[in-house]
Design a protein around this motif. Structure first.
Motif: not given
Length: 544
Positions: A221-226, A242-248, A510-518
């Motif tokens: 559950e990060g700023s873009a991917a949830k 199971i573990m919890f993470c934020s990723d970004d 901005f977070m969504t935009l940052s992943f459009m080159a991934l």
């Protein structure tokens, strides 16, 4: 240095799965004894939280500043993949993160980036080879092989990919996965290579396939991917997997909360406290063999005080017996950080972003989704002006560009839907994974100005709305600030606010935009070399 002391309250013992009144006694940074006795406080004492997978760089903060913000929310440690800075500066970048993290009383556990560059279909600033990874594994402070994003290479048992995995196994390091969408036999083949986790599951069905072949699932559950809502039902049946993470996690979101928010939400859904806290602490500590205390006699004194089990307000955070946060305030002091970077491209002109219509009758469009990293390939009728394809604001089909920031070359241009801008442009040098400049806008003049603001700052995020220009400079590798984390969060909140005033309906534009080159996340993305299909792993044309 921490002194000898004791803390009284209701002790949450995850090992006995029991809550009892007592006191925790600390000596020389470790828990010397735990005594059952009437409590002098109503606070709950429990192990601190661990983010099981995060790119610290995505907070736009250097590690020492990330720590200052995270401890307020009860986080005592992170399992951190430094491949963002690795793509910019190679081994030098990884070493920077490790050394910067040592400036503060926080437990950063960094991995060796496995995929730098992530693909050969983009321009990165550096390469991390298998030999480099072995160099890193000889260090005690590199504890795992970071996410293996080249899942086609794993499935095909590519020699270079397998050499990196075999090195991890040789040195007794865990191997992190990254395999969005893999199911059935493909998931089995991926796991059989020695990969033990995945944080890219979008559905419970996908996660179940990976659990069935022995992989642990990280709920992100990060700023873009949830993915929390889709995956949290699995916790009841798989509490040890199971573990919890934020990723970004962008800086404004980190100010608001961290792993504590996932704990609170999971409890609100009726999951047992012990299962939830396993995911937030014990499971990552055990899986990655972290030197993080779990509230036992002899453990490092890494624990938190929480006021109640509903609001879950973190009252205090201790790391190695040091009170690092109290009552919503960090006790970690700001420390200056070195600036290192790799930024070498010249100012652009509007003509470089033009795309002739030629004989095209339709254009491919990247369809973005709020809260997801995946995209869909769509099609649109091009809007044309003076023989060039331009943004179509009415249809929300906007021009997007990726500009090589390591050398001078022509920008790559494509089109994207669901960003929502009605005017102006956004640009950022946070463009996963190679961190070239990525921008989107309604007209070439705005796009050009936004890109040039990034170039002038040698990295950052920028918004251009007519005469209004806002820039948050990120001079550390072009992706991080060395300034006070709370000030950075405030500046980011202001530019995020402006982006929404310009029309974007995304929760985190901005977070969504940052992943459009991934490129390693399907299905359609844009690199500095062109439009790329992440399912067929090939370049495709914009116009047809």
């Amino acid at each position: 240095m921490p002194t000898d002391f004791s803390v009284s309250g209701r002790i949450v013992d995850l090992h006995l799965q029991e809550i009892y009144e007592g006191s925790v006694h600390v000596s020389n940074g470790r828990i010397s004894k735990i005594v059952r006795e009437p409590a002098q406080s109503k606070n709950y004492i429990m192990p601190g939280f661990v983010d099981a997978h995060v790119h610290v760089e995505s907070s736009m903060l250097v590690p020492s500043e990330f720590a200052r913000l995270a401890v307020v929310h009860g986080t005592v440690a992170t399992v951190s993949d430094p491949h963002e800075i690795g793509n910019v500066l190679g081994l030098k970048g990884v070493e920077y993160m490790v050394e910067n993290g040592k400036k503060v009383p926080f437990k950063f556990y960094f991995g060796a980036p496995s995929c730098v560059p992530a693909t050969p279909f983009e321009t990165a600033g550096a390469e991390i080879t298998a030999a480099d990874i072995e160099t890193l594994f000889k260090r005690d402070d590199i504890v795992y092989l970071a996410e293996m994003m080249n899942w086609p290479g794993v499935l095909n048992r590519d020699a270079d990919v397998m050499e990196k995995i075999e090195l991890a196994l040789k040195y007794g390091k865990a191997v992190d996965g990254h395999a969005p969408g893999l199911r059935g036999e493909q998931a089995k083949l991926y796991a059989a290579a020695g990969i033990t986790t995945d944080h890219e599951c979008f559905t419970a069905e996908e996660a179940l396939d990976k659990l069935a072949v022995g992989m642990k699932i990280l709920i992100r559950e990060g700023s873009a991917a949830k993915n929390f809502e889709a995956l949290i039902p699995l916790l009841s049946d798989y509490p040890t997997e199971i573990m919890f993470c934020s990723d970004d996690k962008h800086p404004d979101n980190l100010v608001e909360g961290h792993i504590n928010l996932l704990v609170k939400r999971a409890l609100a859904k009726g999951h047992t406290l012990f299962n939830v806290l396993r995911a937030a602490s014990i499971n990552p500590v055990q899986h990655y063999k972290l030197q993080v205390g779990l509230l036992r006699e002899g453990d490092a004194a890494d624990f938190i005080l929480v006021d109640n089990l509903v609001d879950f307000t973190v009252k205090a955070t201790y790391i190695n017996g040091e009170l690092v946060a109290e009552n919503g305030k960090t006790n970690i002091a700001f420390t200056p950080s070195e600036i290192i970077n790799n930024f070498n491209t010249d100012i652009k002109v509007a003509a470089q972003f033009e795309l002739p219509i030629g004989a095209a009758e339709k254009i491919r469009v990247i369809e973005a989704f709020d809260g997801q990293l995946i995209t869909r390939e769509g099609w649109a009728t091009p809007k044309v002006a003076n023989g060039f394809i331009v943004s179509d604001v009415e249809q929300d089909v906007l021009k997007m560009t990726v500009v090589n920031r390591y050398e001078n070359s022509l920008p790559a241009v494509a089109f994207i839907k669901n960003i929502g801008l009605k005017r102006g442009a956004l640009a950022s040098s946070v463009g996963h994974d190679s961190h070239n400049i990525i921008a989107v806008g309604v007209d070439d003049a705005s796009i050009t100005r936004a890109v040039n603001l990034i170039i002038e700052a040698k990295g950052g995020v920028a918004a251009v709305d007519g005469d209004i220009e806002q820039v948050l400079a990120l001079p550390v590798a072009g992706i991080m600030s060395a300034e006070d984390g709370y000030s950075v969060a405030e500046a980011y909140s202001a530019i995020d606010k402006l982006s929404k005033e310009m029309g974007s309906t995304l929760a985190s534009p901005f977070m969504t935009l940052s992943f459009m080159a991934l490129l390693v996340i399907p299905s359609l993305k844009l690199s500095d070399k062109g439009l790329f299909n992440g399912e067929s792993f090939r370049f495709v044309s914009v116009a047809e």
